[in-house]
Enzyme design. Structure first.
Site, mmCIF file in Angstrom:
data_model
loop_
_atom_site.group_PDB
_atom_site.id
_atom_site.type_symbol
_atom_site.label_atom_id
_atom_site.label_comp_id
_atom_site.label_asym_id
_atom_site.label_seq_id
_atom_site.Cartn_x
_atom_site.Cartn_y
_atom_site.Cartn_z
ATOM 1 N N GLY A 1 0.769 -1.140 -0.185
ATOM 2 C CA GLY A 1 -0.035 -0.129 -0.052
ATOM 3 C C GLY A 1 0.948 1.262 -0.007
ATOM 4 O O GLY A 1 1.947 1.041 0.091
ATOM 5 N N GLN B 1 2.580 6.066 4.693
ATOM 6 C CA GLN B 1 2.352 7.505 5.510
ATOM 7 C C GLN B 1 3.303 8.237 5.461
ATOM 8 O O GLN B 1 4.487 7.956 5.747
ATOM 9 C CB GLN B 1 1.957 7.036 6.870
ATOM 10 N N ARG C 1 -3.191 8.547 9.356
ATOM 11 C CA ARG C 1 -3.227 7.081 8.811
ATOM 12 C C ARG C 1 -4.416 7.089 8.248
ATOM 13 O O ARG C 1 -4.727 6.627 7.113
ATOM 14 C CB ARG C 1 -3.328 6.037 10.018
ATOM 15 N N SER D 1 -7.852 -4.652 -5.502
ATOM 16 C CA SER D 1 -7.312 -5.299 -6.444
ATOM 17 C C SER D 1 -6.582 -6.484 -5.820
ATOM 18 O O SER D 1 -6.657 -7.711 -6.451
ATOM 19 C CB SER D 1 -6.114 -4.388 -7.261
ATOM 20 N N PRO E 1 -4.684 2.861 6.696
ATOM 21 C CA PRO E 1 -5.331 2.994 8.090
ATOM 22 C C PRO E 1 -6.123 1.474 8.288
ATOM 23 O O PRO E 1 -6.779 1.096 7.531
ATOM 24 C CB PRO E 1 -6.615 4.181 8.089
ATOM 25 N N ASP F 1 -7.642 -0.331 10.350
ATOM 26 C CA ASP F 1 -9.272 -0.466 10.964
ATOM 27 C C ASP F 1 -9.992 -0.450 9.702
ATOM 28 O O ASP F 1 -10.970 -1.290 9.306
ATOM 29 C CB ASP F 1 -9.617 0.289 12.082
ATOM 30 N N HIS G 1 -6.457 2.206 15.475
ATOM 31 C CA HIS G 1 -5.064 2.275 15.506
ATOM 32 C C HIS G 1 -4.651 3.889 14.908
ATOM 33 O O HIS G 1 -4.432 3.987 13.668
ATOM 34 C CB HIS G 1 -4.305 1.264 14.649
#
Length: 317
Positions: A83, A86, A92, A105, A125, A127, A179
């Site tokens: 991904g 950050q 996040r 994807s 992020p 969650d 988180h």
């Protein structure tokens, strides 16, 4: 020997977190087989070579290879570390747009392989992306787990151990919730070797509430401080992922503060969020529902609502 079960982990994303996770798995001998998948084929192959060269020093021979999504078919766990990263000053939750598209994807490719194991999600992020993984995959909620607040709780335990002069293993304290910026400490259940933190505060003048509040602030901002200094956080989260992986593959029934689906627990519904949960070979065996005080419950509800507000535009009920 032919009937012996072989544990297999497929890692998607060989960036800082993913490669650190692979390193932790091999050094702790947690799995029998590890396949690394990354869009940057050369990077993944380089990691495999590098890790294999140290195999003589590992406690357990982990078969490590480069692979494709097809290799997820017989994996027990698919750990997603891929991904967008950050960036300094970025929360996040600001990452959500970029990473939702990437995850749609990835999860689609994994499920097309015939995968029927457990998803472990690390990308932030976390969650939000754990909820997305559950939705995109169609797997039972028990088999989709996010790293949640496992690292936050470990940071909390470490800082409290330094403050009270006790080993982190003897500090029992949880950070729960998102988180991220709305996470909260559960002071009402925090104890050092069985002695409640509140009792220590009352009996020893050297311990002060404002100093404990500063510890919570330091836990919340730890990632930002590390990113400022070295650009990314990866060792701590990789170790927490390895811990969750071990709990799954060894059927431990360990209680870890992972991101899991709530269906009424803590008065919250339809969100993945960090709470203590029993983790074993089947994934989440159950949520441990702590009795929160009024302040903690209000903070937790707010944290859940922040996540739900972010989910709402992307996932219609």
């Amino acid at each position: 020997m032919m009937n012996e079960r072989v544990n297999k982990v497929a890692l998607i994303g060989a960036g800082f977190v993913g490669s650190s996770y692979a390193f932790a798995l091999i050094n702790q001998g947690i799995t029998d087989e590890l396949v690394i998948i990354d869009v940057n084929r050369e990077k993944a192959m380089g990691d495999v070579m590098d890790l294999n060269h140290g195999k003589a020093f590992a406690p357990h021979p982990v078969k490590t290879s480069y692979g494709t999504y097809e290799d997820c078919k017989d994996a027990d766990i698919v750990c997603i570390c891929a991904g967008a990263n950050q960036k300094p000053g970025e929360t996040r939750l600001e990452l959500v747009e970029k990473n939702l598209a990437i995850f749609k994807s990835i999860v689609g490719e994994v499920m097309a392989s015939g995968f029927d194991g457990i998803f472990l999600v690390a990308t932030n992020p976390v969650d939000i992306l754990t909820y997305a993984t559950w939705t995109f995959s169609g797997l039972p909620k028990e088999r989709v787990i996010g790293s949640g607040t496992t690292l936050d709780s470990a940071r909390f335990r470490y800082m409290l151990s330094e403050y009270f002069g006790a080993a982190p293993q003897n500090v029992h304290a949880h950070i729960i919730g998102e988180h991220g910026d709305t996470e909260l400490p559960v002071w009402s259940h925090a104890n050092i070797g069985g002695v409640p933190v509140q009792q220590l505060l009352e009996k020893h003048a050297a311990y002060k509430q404002d100093e404990l509040d500063q510890i919570v602030d330091d836990v919340k901002n730890a990632a930002y401080h590390i990113i400022e200094k070295k650009g990314a956080t990866y060792y701590g989260v990789a170790m927490s992922l390895a811990r969750i992986t071990k709990a799954i593959l060894r059927n431990e029934n360990s209680i870890l503060t992972v991101s899991t689906y709530l269906d009424g627990q803590y008065g919250v519904n339809d969100v993945f969020i960090g709470v203590p949960a029993v983790v074993n070979r089947n994934g989440i065996a159950g949520v441990t529902e702590l009795e929160l005080n009024e302040t903690e419950q209000a903070q937790f509800s707010r944290s859940a609502n922040v996540l739900k507000d972010i989910l709402a535009p992307h996932f219609a009920e």
